[in-house]
Design a protein around this motif. Structure first.
Motif, PDB file in Angstrom:
ATOM      1  N   VAL A  72       0.847  -1.200   0.000  1.00 54.86           N
ATOM      2  CA  VAL A  72       0.000   0.000   0.000  1.00 54.86           C
ATOM      3  C   VAL A  72       0.880   1.246   0.000  1.00 54.86           C
ATOM      4  O   VAL A  72       0.628   2.210  -0.740  1.00 54.86           O
ATOM      5  CB  VAL A  72      -0.948   0.006   1.217  1.00 54.86           C
ATOM      6  N   HIS A  82       2.429   1.853  -3.381  1.00 54.11           N
ATOM      7  CA  HIS A  82       1.405   2.281  -4.337  1.00 54.11           C
ATOM      8  C   HIS A  82       1.022   3.747  -4.117  1.00 54.11           C
ATOM      9  O   HIS A  82       0.767   4.485  -5.072  1.00 54.11           O
ATOM     10  CB  HIS A  82       0.165   1.385  -4.192  1.00 54.11           C
ATOM     11  N   ALA A  83       1.002   4.155  -2.840  1.00 58.07           N
ATOM     12  CA  ALA A  83       0.597   5.530  -2.515  1.00 58.07           C
ATOM     13  C   ALA A  83       1.770   6.492  -2.488  1.00 58.07           C
ATOM     14  O   ALA A  83       1.573   7.706  -2.393  1.00 58.07           O
ATOM     15  CB  ALA A  83      -0.111   5.539  -1.155  1.00 58.07           C
ATOM     16  N   ALA A  96      -5.330   3.939  -2.252  1.00 59.25           N
ATOM     17  CA  ALA A  96      -4.460   2.781  -2.504  1.00 59.25           C
ATOM     18  C   ALA A  96      -5.009   1.540  -1.808  1.00 59.25           C
ATOM     19  O   ALA A  96      -4.974   0.430  -2.371  1.00 59.25           O
ATOM     20  CB  ALA A  96      -3.041   3.080  -2.021  1.00 59.25           C
TER      21      ALA A  96
END
Length: 202
Positions: free
Chosen positions: A9, A12-13, A41
């Motif tokens: 996460v 992704h963020a 995310a």
């Protein structure tokens, strides 16, 4: 499919794993724009937090215990529905225990709730032994009495003043001109019935 991790996460963020942890556990510490990015995310990757791990870290789970004396009573059914509605809005689940008026069964239910590290317990106690509830509080579990008065300044309760209710009912009838009043109540083994009768007599 492999489980999505906090690191996934975070990548992704474009933030650190610590920021993701803050969004999950202390969202107020994260700037709104960053929080929205992390939450997006989480949704996109389908991340699901590991409940056991977060419970161990925090010392409690995102659950609340509700112990009632008779779930077949429509009053307690409505109480349970209200508790679940508010708990759900705040991201908590509710574990329901029905003591059926048995202190022994209530003890077993409370032990299970403590083992699950519930955040708090709402209870209509089946007896007057405060020791069971004090033990929960010693473990850091908040306790609120439901439909039962607090008898000590360190207890929290949500309850009706049944003596005042009995007084108000008869005062209303007397104000309308009644001079002969009958009070029909339930068994005097039930505290509420005794207190309503006492209020009516007064």
């Amino acid at each position: 499919m492999a489980m999505v991790s906090i690191k996934d996460v975070a990548a992704h963020a474009g933030v650190s794993p610590g920021t993701v942890s803050n969004v999950l556990n202390r969202p107020g510490k994260v700037a709104p724009a960053t929080r929205e990015r992390v939450e997006a995310a989480i949704r996109e990757l389908g991340f699901v937090r590991h409940g056991s791990a977060s419970t161990l870290r925090a010392g409690h789970s995102r659950t609340i215990g509700l112990s009632v004396i008779d779930i077949g009573n429509p009053f307690f059914t409505e109480v349970a529905a209200g508790v679940e509605d508010v708990a759900s809005e705040l991201g908590y689940a509710v574990i329901l225990g029905n003591s059926a008026g048995s202190p022994d069964k209530e003890d077993r239910n409370l032990r299970v709730l403590a083992e699950h590290r519930v955040r708090g317990v709402l209870i209509t106690p089946s007896g007057e032994d405060p020791g069971r509830l004090d033990r929960l509080r010693e473990h850091g579990i908040s306790v609120v009495l439901v439909d039962h008065p607090a008898h000590r300044p360190d207890q929290c309760a949500v309850a009706v003043d049944d003596v005042a209710g009995g007084r108000a009912a008869v005062a209303h009838l007397l104000a309308r001109g009644a001079r002969s009043v009958v009070c029909v109540t339930g068994p005097l083994t039930i505290r509420q019935c005794v207190e309503r009768r006492d209020g009516a007599r007064a």
